[in-house]
Design an enzyme around this catalytic site. Sequence first.
Site, mmCIF file in Angstrom:
data_model
loop_
_atom_site.group_PDB
_atom_site.id
_atom_site.type_symbol
_atom_site.label_atom_id
_atom_site.label_comp_id
_atom_site.label_asym_id
_atom_site.label_seq_id
_atom_site.Cartn_x
_atom_site.Cartn_y
_atom_site.Cartn_z
ATOM 1 N N HIS A 25 45.316 44.402 41.152
ATOM 2 C CA HIS A 25 44.025 45.036 41.455
ATOM 3 C C HIS A 25 43.167 44.075 42.266
ATOM 4 O O HIS A 25 43.399 42.861 42.283
ATOM 5 C CB HIS A 25 43.299 45.435 40.165
ATOM 6 C CG HIS A 25 42.796 44.273 39.354
ATOM 7 N ND1 HIS A 25 41.527 43.747 39.511
ATOM 8 C CD2 HIS A 25 43.386 43.522 38.389
ATOM 9 C CE1 HIS A 25 41.364 42.734 38.668
ATOM 10 N NE2 HIS A 25 42.474 42.565 37.989
ATOM 11 N N CYS A 26 42.196 44.655 42.967
ATOM 12 C CA CYS A 26 41.203 43.840 43.670
ATOM 13 C C CYS A 26 39.850 44.095 43.029
ATOM 14 O O CYS A 26 39.794 44.456 41.845
ATOM 15 C CB CYS A 26 41.200 44.166 45.169
ATOM 16 S SG CYS A 26 40.825 45.886 45.543
ATOM 17 N N VAL A 27 38.773 43.951 43.756
ATOM 18 C CA VAL A 27 37.445 44.083 43.161
ATOM 19 C C VAL A 27 37.159 45.514 42.722
ATOM 20 O O VAL A 27 36.504 45.737 41.704
ATOM 21 C CB VAL A 27 36.362 43.622 44.172
ATOM 22 C CG1 VAL A 27 34.963 43.809 43.595
ATOM 23 C CG2 VAL A 27 36.582 42.163 44.530
ATOM 24 N N ARG A 86 39.759 48.337 43.273
ATOM 25 C CA ARG A 86 40.903 49.253 43.297
ATOM 26 C C ARG A 86 42.113 48.735 42.551
ATOM 27 O O ARG A 86 42.367 47.543 42.513
ATOM 28 C CB ARG A 86 41.325 49.516 44.755
ATOM 29 C CG ARG A 86 40.376 50.346 45.568
ATOM 30 C CD ARG A 86 40.601 50.133 47.051
ATOM 31 N NE ARG A 86 40.028 48.859 47.503
ATOM 32 C CZ ARG A 86 40.384 48.235 48.607
ATOM 33 N NH1 ARG A 86 41.347 48.728 49.363
ATOM 34 N NH2 ARG A 86 39.803 47.113 48.951
#
Length: 467
Positions: A26-28, A30
């Site tokens: 995951h990112c910030v 999504r």
Amino acid sequence: MSIDQKQVSQIIDAIGGKDNISAATHCVTRLRFALVDEGKVDKAALESNELVKGSFSTNGQFQVVIGQGTVDKVYKELVQQTGVGESSKDDVKKASEKHLNPLQRAIKTLADIFIPILPAIVTAGLLMGINNILTGPGIFFDEKALVDVYPQWKDVASIINLIANTAFVFLPGLIGWSAVNRFGGSPLLGMVLGLMLVHPDLLNAWGYGSAEEIPTWNLFGLEVQKVGYQGQVLPVLLASYVLAKIEVFLKKRIPDAFQLLLVAPITLLLTGLVSFIAIGPITFAIGNVITDVVVGIFNVAPILGGLIYGGLYAPLVITGMHHTFLAVDFQLIGSTGGTFLWPMVALSNIAQGSAALAMMIVLKDEKLKSLSATSAVSAYLGITEPAMFGVNLRFRFAFISAIIGSALAGAFISLQGVKAPSIGVGGLPGFLSIFPENWGSFFIGMAIVLIVPFVLTIVLGKMRKAQ
């Protein structure tokens, strides 16, 4: 906020079950999946989930927009339920690359190189904006800058300008670090390579055209120009690739006991020689041709160029191809002192926000109305994914309205010659990174993307309901 385990389970089912997940991270905002078969995804079921704000596929990854803060908790619960193990971003990238064609791989490579250095570039853009406010004549006083009226601020502005310019003066160092890391070499050697290409002993690239005499090295009869590559992108990209491949080649063949003494010196020496003799001059010429072509198109037909780029930028984001234009922006900044492409990006962000805000009025569903409002605010501050993928693409007329507004604004500011000295924060704060003398035209462009997509989305939304 606690996470409903059932909702996470429904997300897993909607993307084809745990057996369809090759890797996940995951990112910030999504969840990022490398899926075995994206055809198994049930998008309708996925986007009806209250945790999900949108979903899309790009560069071989299937991404689910969750939101800042919440995504961490959702990911932890997803890992617990699927047992896939917490994957690194590299794991997901490697798994997703299996599904990419050569063009997609090239675009993804550029994205992997430029995205890590964007925070430094955006920070530089914001600081340049502050410097513009302090030193721009006519902003607060007639024909005078703030530092002229209050000279005690002059040295403060000078320090701010120095800090802001650092990222661009040593841009090849940043690109070298990121590119060599992407190509599998040592990032530190990449940084040294990039800084070597802008060494003070070399003729500054910005003074190359006006220099009366070009200094040279004489390598056993071969004349090699002592020219730096400040603001250039292509030389350090190709040199970084060569450096990484030489380093990997040597590491496989030199015993461990001698690697510290031999690998780095030989790698840098060979790459340096090849860079100054061949890579630099060839790519410098290619870069100038690219710059001349892009500038020529916008000089001959600024309205058409603005319409096309302003309108196509948002669709390019969907495919991931927008990352390729980062290199063009850097090339324009390095060669001409400013880019006319990035201002259109800032306006495209605002257009997506305006269309999403209008959907808050058009829609009746309370969840979607709330999503429209929050994603509009996010887009106005330069983060468009929630608005674009969560709202506007779901209702195509909203996305089309945003594209039309962005195209019209792009045509107008291109005709007016609006430029930015750097890449900054998109959205409403974007004016800070525009040359102060272009603010008037840019603000008119902002008015276009605030009004046109908003009104057009409401009109098309009402027409759709009337059918």
